[in-house]
Write a protein that holds these residues in place. Structure first.
Motif, mmCIF file in Angstrom:
data_model
loop_
_atom_site.group_PDB
_atom_site.id
_atom_site.type_symbol
_atom_site.label_atom_id
_atom_site.label_comp_id
_atom_site.label_asym_id
_atom_site.label_seq_id
_atom_site.Cartn_x
_atom_site.Cartn_y
_atom_site.Cartn_z
ATOM 1 N N ARG A 606 13.898 -36.893 -17.428
ATOM 2 C CA ARG A 606 13.676 -36.161 -16.192
ATOM 3 C C ARG A 606 13.611 -34.659 -16.444
ATOM 4 O O ARG A 606 14.001 -34.163 -17.501
ATOM 5 C CB ARG A 606 14.786 -36.457 -15.182
ATOM 6 C CG ARG A 606 16.155 -35.959 -15.595
ATOM 7 C CD ARG A 606 17.253 -36.420 -14.651
ATOM 8 N NE ARG A 606 18.544 -35.864 -15.031
ATOM 9 C CZ ARG A 606 19.025 -34.717 -14.581
ATOM 10 N NH1 ARG A 606 18.321 -33.988 -13.714
ATOM 11 N NH2 ARG A 606 20.204 -34.282 -14.965
ATOM 12 N N VAL A 607 13.086 -33.963 -15.417
ATOM 13 C CA VAL A 607 13.048 -32.500 -15.438
ATOM 14 C C VAL A 607 13.747 -31.989 -14.187
ATOM 15 O O VAL A 607 13.879 -32.702 -13.185
ATOM 16 C CB VAL A 607 11.605 -31.960 -15.507
ATOM 17 C CG1 VAL A 607 10.931 -32.357 -16.806
ATOM 18 C CG2 VAL A 607 10.797 -32.408 -14.309
ATOM 19 N N GLU A 608 14.168 -30.737 -14.266
ATOM 20 C CA GLU A 608 14.799 -30.069 -13.130
ATOM 21 C C GLU A 608 14.091 -28.743 -12.905
ATOM 22 O O GLU A 608 13.862 -27.989 -13.847
ATOM 23 C CB GLU A 608 16.284 -29.848 -13.423
ATOM 24 C CG GLU A 608 17.057 -29.155 -12.314
ATOM 25 C CD GLU A 608 18.518 -28.951 -12.671
ATOM 26 O OE1 GLU A 608 19.107 -27.940 -12.212
ATOM 27 O OE2 GLU A 608 19.066 -29.783 -13.420
ATOM 28 N N ILE A 609 13.725 -28.462 -11.660
ATOM 29 C CA ILE A 609 12.986 -27.246 -11.336
ATOM 30 C C ILE A 609 13.976 -26.124 -11.039
ATOM 31 O O ILE A 609 14.858 -26.265 -10.179
ATOM 32 C CB ILE A 609 12.058 -27.467 -10.132
ATOM 33 C CG1 ILE A 609 11.050 -28.572 -10.453
ATOM 34 C CG2 ILE A 609 11.329 -26.174 -9.766
ATOM 35 C CD1 ILE A 609 10.236 -29.010 -9.252
ATOM 36 N N THR A 629 18.941 -35.303 -21.836
ATOM 37 C CA THR A 629 18.398 -36.095 -20.727
ATOM 38 C C THR A 629 17.618 -35.270 -19.716
ATOM 39 O O THR A 629 17.042 -35.844 -18.784
ATOM 40 C CB THR A 629 19.543 -36.814 -19.978
ATOM 41 O OG1 THR A 629 20.434 -35.839 -19.408
ATOM 42 C CG2 THR A 629 20.317 -37.734 -20.914
ATOM 43 N N VAL A 630 17.586 -33.945 -19.856
ATOM 44 C CA VAL A 630 16.909 -33.131 -18.858
ATOM 45 C C VAL A 630 16.277 -31.908 -19.525
ATOM 46 O O VAL A 630 16.780 -31.397 -20.516
ATOM 47 C CB VAL A 630 17.882 -32.673 -17.748
ATOM 48 C CG1 VAL A 630 18.934 -31.724 -18.292
ATOM 49 C CG2 VAL A 630 17.133 -32.039 -16.577
ATOM 50 N N LEU A 674 8.060 -35.580 -23.210
ATOM 51 C CA LEU A 674 8.292 -35.150 -24.576
ATOM 52 C C LEU A 674 8.559 -33.651 -24.568
ATOM 53 O O LEU A 674 7.756 -32.862 -24.063
ATOM 54 C CB LEU A 674 7.071 -35.446 -25.458
ATOM 55 C CG LEU A 674 7.103 -34.812 -26.857
ATOM 56 C CD1 LEU A 674 8.192 -35.447 -27.721
ATOM 57 C CD2 LEU A 674 5.746 -34.930 -27.542
ATOM 58 N N VAL A 675 9.697 -33.249 -25.115
ATOM 59 C CA VAL A 675 10.027 -31.836 -25.292
ATOM 60 C C VAL A 675 9.816 -31.496 -26.762
ATOM 61 O O VAL A 675 10.350 -32.181 -27.643
ATOM 62 C CB VAL A 675 11.485 -31.540 -24.894
ATOM 63 C CG1 VAL A 675 11.842 -30.092 -25.227
ATOM 64 C CG2 VAL A 675 11.700 -31.818 -23.423
ATOM 65 N N LEU A 676 9.024 -30.465 -27.014
ATOM 66 C CA LEU A 676 8.865 -29.946 -28.364
ATOM 67 C C LEU A 676 9.378 -28.512 -28.355
ATOM 68 O O LEU A 676 8.793 -27.641 -27.708
ATOM 69 C CB LEU A 676 7.401 -29.992 -28.813
ATOM 70 C CG LEU A 676 7.128 -29.502 -30.239
ATOM 71 C CD1 LEU A 676 7.825 -30.383 -31.269
ATOM 72 C CD2 LEU A 676 5.633 -29.435 -30.535
#
Length: 756
Positions: A606-609, A629-630, A674-676
């Motif tokens: 998930r993402v958080e704005i 996780t975020v 995917l976070v790079l």
């Protein structure tokens, strides 16, 4: 013969004067062991920018060329990934010297060739002004081995590279004013192009000012009107130069626009630290220090005679005005001119007003050549004019002795200047006097030169002192992690432990000594170092290389920093926080492991704005986040997160990890992201299973894109923004240049046929 002189002068400085002792390239490091490390017996220190920046960049360039071009445009080793195109001067001719196996020899050859190019163009400038060979040689030596040239050569060879083309541009401008035609305009465009290809545009910005002022002076003072055709050719050359260099210059400019260094600078950024004052300048002159001041005394004695030759009086007056104008600007806010200058378009783009000394050195060298011509030129002056010229030189010698105190050798050389002038005034042997004056200048710049504050080492072996330690770090970090380095300053370790140590050993590092950090990267690092908000580029240039009490270690976790390498003398374990533990100590270095570091490539569900970006960075640095996780983003994303089964995580494996091409195999239990943890940059594009996707900015400065559930293949590719457009513009400009040269050839041929 003049070509041999300029080559010999360049070689003398590069291989003799630049070192700690004569011929130190062959006889050892030449350092007095009783002195502190990297300090020569005469008080000079080893060049910081050469060993902490330029030489490692040459090594990186060689690796990229040997690898077939991989790593020419992007380095994953710098600042969590950063463009290299803007910094290397890739297409500049001396860049090919990086292919030499001996990098120390390559550096010295680069200095030699750039100094010799400057000397050659200055000689051609003097000859274009119809000066005799002795006058041209004297002026050439005063320019090639003048204060600005040797200060640049010893401080930052990459900054020296565009300086010769200033003399070349002025030569072509002089040809254009005197002869007209398209060929001189084409030559001017080429000179500007080569200056830009060197990769440091401040000197070229100054060059534009010098040649424009020269044309304006001619328009305002000449009895013979400058033709509209000549003015159009001049304007076309000014435009054609950047177009010829566009294949490199356009990506360079676009990288700069996206950096923290873009835009006008504040007064504090323009003049960090102490500003040069008139008193300070006179003090440096009294100490015969080369750095930051343009005056060499013996050439100045000859310059005093320049205005007494009627044939060259207008040209001499121009260079005198140029020297006075930029000498005043060199003093910064001490005169009102600097405020007016910075209010002009582009006037607040570049730092350090002391750099205006580069133009003053050029003007004073020209006046020196004109002074020799006035005293001993081929055109015989009236006896009164020659006598006044000699008197002016004698007065300059007297004033310098009374105010600065000349050394015995300077008194002898000053007396020789006056004696040669008097000999020329009262005998017909003016050519012999001219040769004697050229010899006097050669002795002055060779035997009693101003003192550079820096020197080059005999070799760069000390940079590799920690090779074994960094080999282990390279194995420990692999593709998924980075290191962070903390030290007092590069010179304290003899350049064995500094920002670019990681680059030299092929290890990914969080921070590097780069003048144009990304627009988000400088604020990220300031927050990490101090916990404060970013407000000025000075925070980046004068950052704490050691640990500061306000440090935010959580930002190390975000950026995949698994190991922290610290000089034992500056270690502060209390700042790093709990959980980080010592794993090795050897040869003055301590290595800590950070078990909370997140992998460089990871899947999150998930993402958080969080907005605005400053709040996001603060939240990232201080909030209790589960980074596994975020990820934090600044706007809603297309697509949404899935729901991962409890206790499951995704896996990410690097299939390819080249500088400009990264491929990853992602296995996700649910749709997610995917976070790079590499810097976000507009030059990167991405595909997921062959389908183009948008790369979003996440965690303030890094990359993120959505991935489906199950297995997927993600590919990232980099192409410098503006490269294709720049290549097309360069191609078109080359056609225009060819047409100009062909048109000039036909015109010259037609003129020759008509005269026949």
């Amino acid at each position: 013969m003049p070509l041999l002189v300029v080559l010999a002068a360049g070689a003398w400085f590069a291989f003799v004067r630049a070192g700690a002792v004569p011929f130190d390239l062959w006889v050892g490091d030449g350092l007095d062991t009783a002195q502190p490390p990297l300090v020569a017996p005469d008080g000079r220190t080893a060049s910081h920018d050469l060993y902490a920046y330029f030489l490692p960049q040459m090594i990186q360039l060689r690796r990229a060329l040997v690898a077939g071009g991989s790593g020419l445009f992007w380095s994953p080793l710098l600042n969590a990934g950063q463009p290299l195109y803007a910094a290397q001067g890739l297409l500049y001719p001396t860049s090919l010297l990086a292919l030499l196996p001996d990098v120390d020899l390559a550096v010295r050859l680069a200095i030699l060739l750039n100094l010799a190019a400057g000397g050659l163009f200055f000689y051609l400038l003097c000859r274009e002004m119809s000066l005799g060979v002795p006058a041209a040689v004297a002026g050439t030596l005063a320019f090639e081995l003048g204060n600005s040239a040797i200060a640049l050569a010893s401080w930052a060879p990459q900054m020296l590279a565009p300086y010769p083309w200033m003399a070349g541009a002025l030569w072509c401008t002089e040809r254009l004013l005197r002869r007209g035609g398209t060929r001189p305009a084409a030559g001017l465009a080429v000179m500007l192009c080569l200056g830009l290809l060197a990769g440091y545009p401040q000197t070229v910005f100054f060059t534009y000012q010098v040649v424009t002022l020269r044309v304006a002076w001619e328009v305002l003072t000449s009895r013979h009107a400058v033709t509209r055709r000549a003015l159009l050719a001049f304007g076309g050359a000014l435009a054609l130069g950047p177009a010829l260099a566009a294949i490199q210059f356009l990506p360079n400019a676009m990288s700069a626009l996206g950096s923290a260094r873009s835009g006008p600078l504040t007064a504090a950024e323009l003049m960090p630290g102490q500003v040069m004052t008139l008193t300070g300048w006179l003090g440096q002159l009294a100490r015969r220090a080369a750095h930051g001041q343009p005056v060499m005394l013996v050439p100045l004695f000859l310059a005093a005679a320049a205005l007494f030759a009627p044939r060259w009086r207008r040209v001499a007056a121009f260079h005198l005005v140029l020297a006075v104008l930029y000498g005043a600007l060199m003093l910064g806010p001490a005169t009102p001119l600097y405020g007016l200058y910075t209010a002009l378009p582009g006037g607040a783009m570049f730092r350090l007003p002391q750099r205006f000394a580069w133009i003053v050195s050029l003007a004073l060298a020209t006046l020196c050549a004109l002074g020799v011509e006035a005293l001993a030129g081929r055109t015989r002056l009236g006896r009164l004019a020659t006598t006044l010229a000699v008197a002016a030189s004698a007065l300059a010698v007297l004033i310098a002795d009374l105010t600065l105190g000349l050394s015995p050798s300077e008194r002898v050389l000053g007396a020789a200047v006056v004696a040669c002038g008097a000999f020329a005034a009262w005998t017909p042997q003016r050519s012999a006097a001219g040769v004697a004056l050229a010899v006097v200048i050669a002795l002055a710049v060779g035997l009693v030169p101003m003192r550079p504050t820096l020197f080059e080492l005999a070799d760069s072996e000390r940079l590799w002192r920690h090779a074994d330690t960094y080999a282990r770090l390279r194995d420990w970090t692999g593709s998924q992690f980075r290191i962070y380095q903390a030290f007092r300053n590069p010179g304290a370790s003899g350049f064995a432990f500094m920002h670019k140590t990681a680059l030299l050993h092929g290890v990914r590092s969080l921070h590097d000594n780069e003048p144009q950090p990304g627009g988000r990267w400088a604020p990220y690092m300031i927050k990490l170092w101090t916990g404060a908000e970013y407000r000025s580029i000075n925070q980046w240039y004068y950052q704490p290389w050691t640990f500061a009490p306000g440090m935010r270690p959580q930002l190390l976790d975000v950026a995949a920093v698994r190991f922290i390498v610290v000089a034992a003398s500056v270690d502060r374990p209390d700042v790093l926080g709990s959980g980080i533990h010592l794993v090795e100590e050897a040869d003055g270095l301590r290595i800590y492991e950070n078990p909370d570091a997140q992998p460089r490539a990871r899947w999150v569900p998930r993402v958080e704005i969080v907005t605005p970006p400053t709040r996001l960075l603060e939240h990232l640095a201080t909030a209790d986040l589960d980074l596994a996780t975020v990820a934090l983003v600044e706007a809603p994303l297309a697509g949404g997160p899935g729901i991962a089964p409890s206790g499951t995580t995704g896996t990410v494996v690097f299939e390819r990890d080249d500088p400009e091409h990264v491929e990853l195999q992602v296995t996700a239990p649910a749709p997610g992201f995917l976070v790079l943890a590499d810097q976000w940059n507009p030059g990167w594009s991405a595909t997921v299973d062959g389908r183009p996707v948008s790369i979003e900015r996440a965690n303030y400065a890094f990359r993120l894109l959505p991935v489906p559930a199950g297995a997927s293949r993600v590919a990232f590719r980099y192409r410098p923004p503006g490269l294709v457009a720049g290549g097309a513009l360069t191609g078109g400009a080359l056609l225009v240049l060819g047409a100009m040269l062909w048109g000039g050839r036909r015109a010259a041929f037609g003129s020759s046929s008509a005269s026949t």
